[in-house]
Design an enzyme around this catalytic site. Structure first.
Site, PDB file in Angstrom:
ATOM      1  N   GLU A  14     -59.084  12.185 -10.040  1.00 53.81           N
ATOM      2  CA  GLU A  14     -58.559  11.631  -8.785  1.00 53.81           C
ATOM      3  C   GLU A  14     -59.333  10.397  -8.332  1.00 53.81           C
ATOM      4  O   GLU A  14     -58.815   9.604  -7.538  1.00 53.81           O
ATOM      5  CB  GLU A  14     -58.551  12.714  -7.694  1.00 53.81           C
ATOM      6  CG  GLU A  14     -57.481  13.775  -7.970  1.00 53.81           C
ATOM      7  CD  GLU A  14     -57.524  14.981  -7.048  1.00 53.81           C
ATOM      8  OE1 GLU A  14     -56.462  15.588  -6.820  1.00 53.81           O
ATOM      9  OE2 GLU A  14     -58.619  15.350  -6.576  1.00 53.81           O
ATOM     10  N   ASP A 198     -46.797  19.178  -9.154  1.00 53.26           N
ATOM     11  CA  ASP A 198     -46.074  20.414  -9.510  1.00 53.26           C
ATOM     12  C   ASP A 198     -45.379  20.913  -8.244  1.00 53.26           C
ATOM     13  O   ASP A 198     -45.586  20.345  -7.168  1.00 53.26           O
ATOM     14  CB  ASP A 198     -47.058  21.474 -10.025  1.00 53.26           C
ATOM     15  CG  ASP A 198     -48.111  21.814  -8.988  1.00 53.26           C
ATOM     16  OD1 ASP A 198     -49.177  21.177  -8.984  1.00 53.26           O
ATOM     17  OD2 ASP A 198     -47.849  22.687  -8.141  1.00 53.26           O
TER      18      ASP A 198
HETATM   19  N1  ADE Z   1     -52.822  21.032  -6.126  1.00 54.89           N
HETATM   20  C1  ADE Z   1     -51.826  20.628  -6.939  1.00 54.89           C
HETATM   21  N2  ADE Z   1     -50.951  21.617  -7.161  1.00 54.89           N
HETATM   22  C2  ADE Z   1     -51.394  22.683  -6.471  1.00 54.89           C
HETATM   23  C3  ADE Z   1     -50.944  24.022  -6.322  1.00 54.89           C
HETATM   24  N3  ADE Z   1     -49.834  24.442  -6.918  1.00 54.89           N
HETATM   25  N4  ADE Z   1     -51.676  24.850  -5.562  1.00 54.89           N
HETATM   26  C4  ADE Z   1     -52.797  24.431  -4.943  1.00 54.89           C
HETATM   27  N5  ADE Z   1     -53.274  23.193  -5.065  1.00 54.89           N
HETATM   28  C5  ADE Z   1     -52.584  22.316  -5.823  1.00 54.89           C
END
Ligand code: ADE
Length: 232
Positions: A14, A198
């Site tokens: 990041e 996601d």
């Molecule tokens: N950061 C990126 N995706 C995530 C997820 N599914 N749960 C928690 N933090 C995240």
């Protein structure tokens, strides 16, 4: 007063694009993390990744403010999308954040609340307005919304639904809510930007592995455009 900008992420991926853009920096190890100090276009900045989760991000945010004397904090990283309008790679800026795993409901309190605290913490309206200007100049879509934070990688529809029920959250991640607590307590304007990696469903870990790096770049490049605008 001259401002000093903290730019933080949770994972090396990041902040890597940010370090690449700033080019030259001084590395200092402090309290188990490395802090990268630089003068970028005449402005002092400090960059660091905290490691994942609320505790590590609390430590890093507090260190950037109290030890490195940063006066503004920008967070860049990735998140799981909840709002169905958010697709992989889309940007979301938090208007307010909460801790979705803070639970003393046994005593009649709402989720995310402890006495002396508040369920939500607002981010800086000025920084959001700068972000909107940057987005329109770059012709990029920037969603504003609620981000819920917890010490959990969410990959489950029921947990997602609960987070929506309690917080009406648009995205979730593992650091923004704790960084918000620190900045709010220390009166530091702050900004939390995330690009979706996601959608926090059963496929989330696969999607995260595939898109985390590219989404981290999208967020980091946007944050650096904001830095350009802040110091303009
Ligand atoms: N950061 C990126 N995706 C995530 C997820 N599914 N749960 C928690 N933090 C995240």
């Amino acid at each position: 007063m001259m401002q000093k900008i903290a730019i933080m992420g949770a994972m090396p991926e990041e902040i890597a694009p940010i370090l690449e853009i700033i080019g030259e920096y001084k590395s200092t190890e402090y309290a188990g993390n490395i802090y990268y100090e630089a003068t970028y276009k005449g402005c002092e900045i400090v960059v660091a990744y905290s490691k994942i989760g609320k505790v590590f991000s609390t430590l890093t945010a507090a260190t950037m403010i109290e030890h490195f004397a940063c006066t503004t904090l920008l967070f860049s990283g990735v998140a799981g999308g909840i709002n169905p309008s958010l697709k992989i790679g889309d940007l979301i800026v938090a208007t307010k954040l909460s801790q979705h795993d803070l639970d003393i409901t046994a005593f009649g309190h709402p989720m995310g609340y402890v006495p002396g605290g508040s369920v939500f913490i607002d981010t800086s309206k000025e920084l959001i307005s700068i972000a909107k200007t940057v987005a329109s100049e770059l012709e990029k879509t920037l969603k504003e919304g609620v981000i819920a934070t917890g010490d959990q990688f969410v990959h489950n529809e029921t947990i997602k639904e609960n987070i929506v029920k309690h917080f009406n959250a648009d995205a979730l991640e593992m650091e923004g809510g704790s960084v918000a607590v620190v900045c709010d307590a220390l009166n530091i304007p702050f900004f939390i930007l995330r690009a979706i990696s996601d959608t926090a469903d059963t496929d989330a870990s696969f999607s995260f592995d595939e898109f985390m790096e590219s989404s981290a770049v999208i967020s980091a490049e946007f944050v650096m455009k904001m830095v350009d605008k802040i110091i303009e």
